[in-house]
Design an enzyme around this catalytic site. Structure first.
Site, PDB file in Angstrom:
ATOM      1  N   SER A   1       0.850  -1.188   0.000  1.00 48.16           N
ATOM      2  CA  SER A   1       0.000   0.000   0.000  1.00 48.16           C
ATOM      3  C   SER A   1       0.888   1.241   0.000  1.00 48.16           C
ATOM      4  O   SER A   1       1.972   1.233   0.612  1.00 48.16           O
ATOM      5  CB  SER A   1      -0.866   0.014   1.268  1.00 48.16           C
ATOM      6  OG  SER A   1      -1.433   1.289   1.472  1.00 48.16           O
TER       7      SER A   1
ATOM      8  N   TYR B   1      -1.222  -0.599  10.324  1.00 48.18           N
ATOM      9  CA  TYR B   1      -1.392  -1.040   8.932  1.00 48.18           C
ATOM     10  C   TYR B   1      -0.248  -0.521   8.067  1.00 48.18           C
ATOM     11  O   TYR B   1       0.369  -1.272   7.306  1.00 48.18           O
ATOM     12  CB  TYR B   1      -2.741  -0.530   8.409  1.00 48.18           C
ATOM     13  CG  TYR B   1      -3.004  -0.843   6.949  1.00 48.18           C
ATOM     14  CD1 TYR B   1      -3.464  -2.102   6.563  1.00 48.18           C
ATOM     15  CD2 TYR B   1      -2.799   0.110   5.955  1.00 48.18           C
ATOM     16  CE1 TYR B   1      -3.705  -2.395   5.221  1.00 48.18           C
ATOM     17  CE2 TYR B   1      -3.041  -0.164   4.621  1.00 48.18           C
ATOM     18  CZ  TYR B   1      -3.497  -1.424   4.257  1.00 48.18           C
ATOM     19  OH  TYR B   1      -3.730  -1.700   2.935  1.00 48.18           O
TER      20      TYR B   1
HETATM   21  N1  LIG Z   1      -8.885  -1.469  -0.706  1.00 52.74           N
HETATM   22  C1  LIG Z   1      -7.888  -0.606  -0.759  1.00 52.74           C
HETATM   23  O1  LIG Z   1      -8.105   0.629  -0.980  1.00 52.74           O
HETATM   24  C2  LIG Z   1      -6.464  -1.050  -0.620  1.00 52.74           C
HETATM   25  C3  LIG Z   1      -5.452  -0.091  -0.790  1.00 52.74           C
HETATM   26  C4  LIG Z   1      -4.113  -0.486  -0.684  1.00 52.74           C
HETATM   27  C5  LIG Z   1      -3.813  -1.810  -0.426  1.00 52.74           C
HETATM   28  N2  LIG Z   1      -4.829  -2.730  -0.254  1.00 52.74           N
HETATM   29  C6  LIG Z   1      -4.452  -4.122   0.009  1.00 52.74           C
HETATM   30  O2  LIG Z   1      -5.098  -4.984  -0.913  1.00 52.74           O
HETATM   31  C7  LIG Z   1      -5.283  -6.279  -0.308  1.00 52.74           C
HETATM   32  C8  LIG Z   1      -6.741  -6.701  -0.479  1.00 52.74           C
HETATM   33  O3  LIG Z   1      -7.542  -5.732   0.189  1.00 52.74           O
HETATM   34  P1  LIG Z   1      -9.117  -5.562  -0.076  1.00 52.74           P
HETATM   35  O4  LIG Z   1      -9.379  -4.129  -0.176  1.00 52.74           O
HETATM   36  O5  LIG Z   1      -9.565  -6.502  -1.121  1.00 52.74           O
HETATM   37  O6  LIG Z   1      -9.658  -6.043   1.359  1.00 52.74           O
HETATM   38  P2  LIG Z   1     -10.912  -6.923   1.780  1.00 52.74           P
HETATM   39  O7  LIG Z   1     -12.047  -6.728   0.830  1.00 52.74           O
HETATM   40  O8  LIG Z   1     -11.105  -6.656   3.216  1.00 52.74           O
HETATM   41  O9  LIG Z   1     -10.381  -8.420   1.570  1.00 52.74           O
HETATM   42  C9  LIG Z   1      -9.323  -8.894   2.337  1.00 52.74           C
HETATM   43  C10 LIG Z   1      -9.151 -10.367   2.050  1.00 52.74           C
HETATM   44  O10 LIG Z   1      -8.080 -10.859   2.859  1.00 52.74           O
HETATM   45  C11 LIG Z   1      -8.536 -12.012   3.533  1.00 52.74           C
HETATM   46  N3  LIG Z   1      -7.818 -12.283   4.769  1.00 52.74           N
HETATM   47  C12 LIG Z   1      -7.642 -11.483   5.842  1.00 52.74           C
HETATM   48  N4  LIG Z   1      -6.942 -12.145   6.799  1.00 52.74           N
HETATM   49  C13 LIG Z   1      -6.672 -13.375   6.301  1.00 52.74           C
HETATM   50  C14 LIG Z   1      -6.003 -14.506   6.795  1.00 52.74           C
HETATM   51  N5  LIG Z   1      -5.471 -14.536   8.031  1.00 52.74           N
HETATM   52  N6  LIG Z   1      -5.892 -15.610   6.006  1.00 52.74           N
HETATM   53  C15 LIG Z   1      -6.421 -15.611   4.768  1.00 52.74           C
HETATM   54  N7  LIG Z   1      -7.112 -14.585   4.249  1.00 52.74           N
HETATM   55  C16 LIG Z   1      -7.228 -13.469   5.014  1.00 52.74           C
HETATM   56  C17 LIG Z   1     -10.008 -11.749   3.779  1.00 52.74           C
HETATM   57  O11 LIG Z   1     -10.668 -12.969   4.118  1.00 52.74           O
HETATM   58  P3  LIG Z   1     -12.053 -12.965   5.008  1.00 52.74           P
HETATM   59  O12 LIG Z   1     -13.160 -12.646   4.046  1.00 52.74           O
HETATM   60  O13 LIG Z   1     -12.095 -14.369   5.537  1.00 52.74           O
HETATM   61  O14 LIG Z   1     -11.876 -11.930   6.076  1.00 52.74           O
HETATM   62  C18 LIG Z   1     -10.390 -11.202   2.414  1.00 52.74           C
HETATM   63  O15 LIG Z   1     -10.532 -12.242   1.487  1.00 52.74           O
HETATM   64  C19 LIG Z   1      -4.848  -6.138   1.138  1.00 52.74           C
HETATM   65  O16 LIG Z   1      -3.533  -6.600   1.292  1.00 52.74           O
HETATM   66  C20 LIG Z   1      -4.894  -4.628   1.367  1.00 52.74           C
HETATM   67  O17 LIG Z   1      -4.031  -4.223   2.403  1.00 52.74           O
HETATM   68  C21 LIG Z   1      -6.131  -2.370  -0.353  1.00 52.74           C
END
Ligand SMILES: NC(=O)c1ccc[n+]([C@@H]2O[C@H](COP(=O)([O-])OP(=O)(O)OC[C@H]3O[C@@H](n4cnc5c(N)ncnc54)[C@H](OP(=O)(O)O)[C@@H]3O)[C@@H](O)[C@H]2O)c1
Length: 240
Positions: free
Chosen positions: A149, A165
């Protein structure tokens, strides 16, 4: 082993950016292992992508793989299960992540939140990489993509938002450069997807999941293999 299609594993792919990365990689004709800790959600997500493929007479097969990236035993079982179905992995996308402290400042963050966040966002990516490197070594062009990120960038200092984070993402960038140094034939990179409309990013985020996933999929599938040990957004290198 049929080398006509490439093989990917995406963690945290039952929803959000990871789900869309799995979808886009399937469209790129990858066989995708859709990693999720939640069996119901993971199986449903894999079935959804397979059903999309059937409807469009499209390519790529999606297989659910149960994996909780905070649990060593779960990672070990996932690698064993993967090994029964494939001896090779071409792209590992360490996508799973959590954001627990967006409303906290660094003086208020608890050790529990800090440890849980780093265990997932930093150590999880390292442990999954360690477990799957033997399969990646069988690939002609192995790749690891760590979903980081811009919040983890040190170049412009911090703005006070979500300290645990952000520190976890700074540290996963450290994991990226360490793995890149250790694995010279691999492409190991960090990528920022931008601010994306998911459960984590919220409704006001500026990017769709398709836009957020695009740069991740590019690194997993298309970028030059010699590009390694770097931090990317929108297919361009950004400062650490
Ligand atoms: N959205 C943004 O604006 C943004 C910006 C920068 C970076 N990111 C990064 O992009 C990635 C995906 O984020 P997202 O926005 O798609 O978030 P999200 O919708 O909250 O999805 C997160 C995913 O990670 C899984 N997860 C969390 N803990 C886990 C564990 N211990 N073992 C296996 N799976 C686990 C969750 O599973 P469950 O459904 O079981 O909880 C879910 O499938 C993350 O690394 C985040 O930091 C996101």
């Amino acid at each position: 082993m049929n080398r006509s299609h490439r093989i990917a594993l995406v963690t945290g792919a039952n929803k959000g950016i990871g789900f869309e990365v799995a979808r886009q990689l399937r469209r790129e004709r990858f066989r995708v292992f859709l990693g999720a800790r939640n069996e119901g959600g993971g199986k449903a997500a894999a079935e959804k992508l397979n059903s999309e493929a059937r409807q469009k007479e499209d390519y790529g097969e999606v297989t659910f793989l149960k994996i909780d990236i905070t649990d060593q035993e779960s990672i070990k079982r996932a690698a064993e299960e993967f090994g029964k179905q494939s001896d090779r992995l071409d792209a590992l996308v360490n996508n799973a992540g959590i954001l627990l402290d967006d409303d906290k400042d660094v003086l208020a963050v608890t050790s529990d939140i800090f440890e849980t966040t780093l265990r997932t966002n930093t150590l999880g990516a390292l442990l999954v990489s360690q477990a799957f490197v033997p399969f990646l070594k069988k690939s002609d062009a192995p790749r690891i993509v760590n979903v980081s990120s811009g919040g983890g960038q040190l170049a412009d200092g911090a703005d006070g938002w979500a300290p645990a984070y952000c520190i976890s993402k700074t540290a996963v960038n450290g994991v990226t450069v360490q793995l890149a140094a250790k694995l010279p034939n691999f492409a190991v990179n960090s990528v920022c997807p931008g601010w994306v409309r998911t459960d984590m990013g919220g409704l006001n985020a500026t990017r769709s999941v398709a836009e957020g996933a695009s740069g991740i999929v590019w690194l997993a599938a298309e970028a030059l293999q010699k590009e390694t040990g770097k931090f990317w957004r929108d297919r361009k290198v950004i400062p650490w």
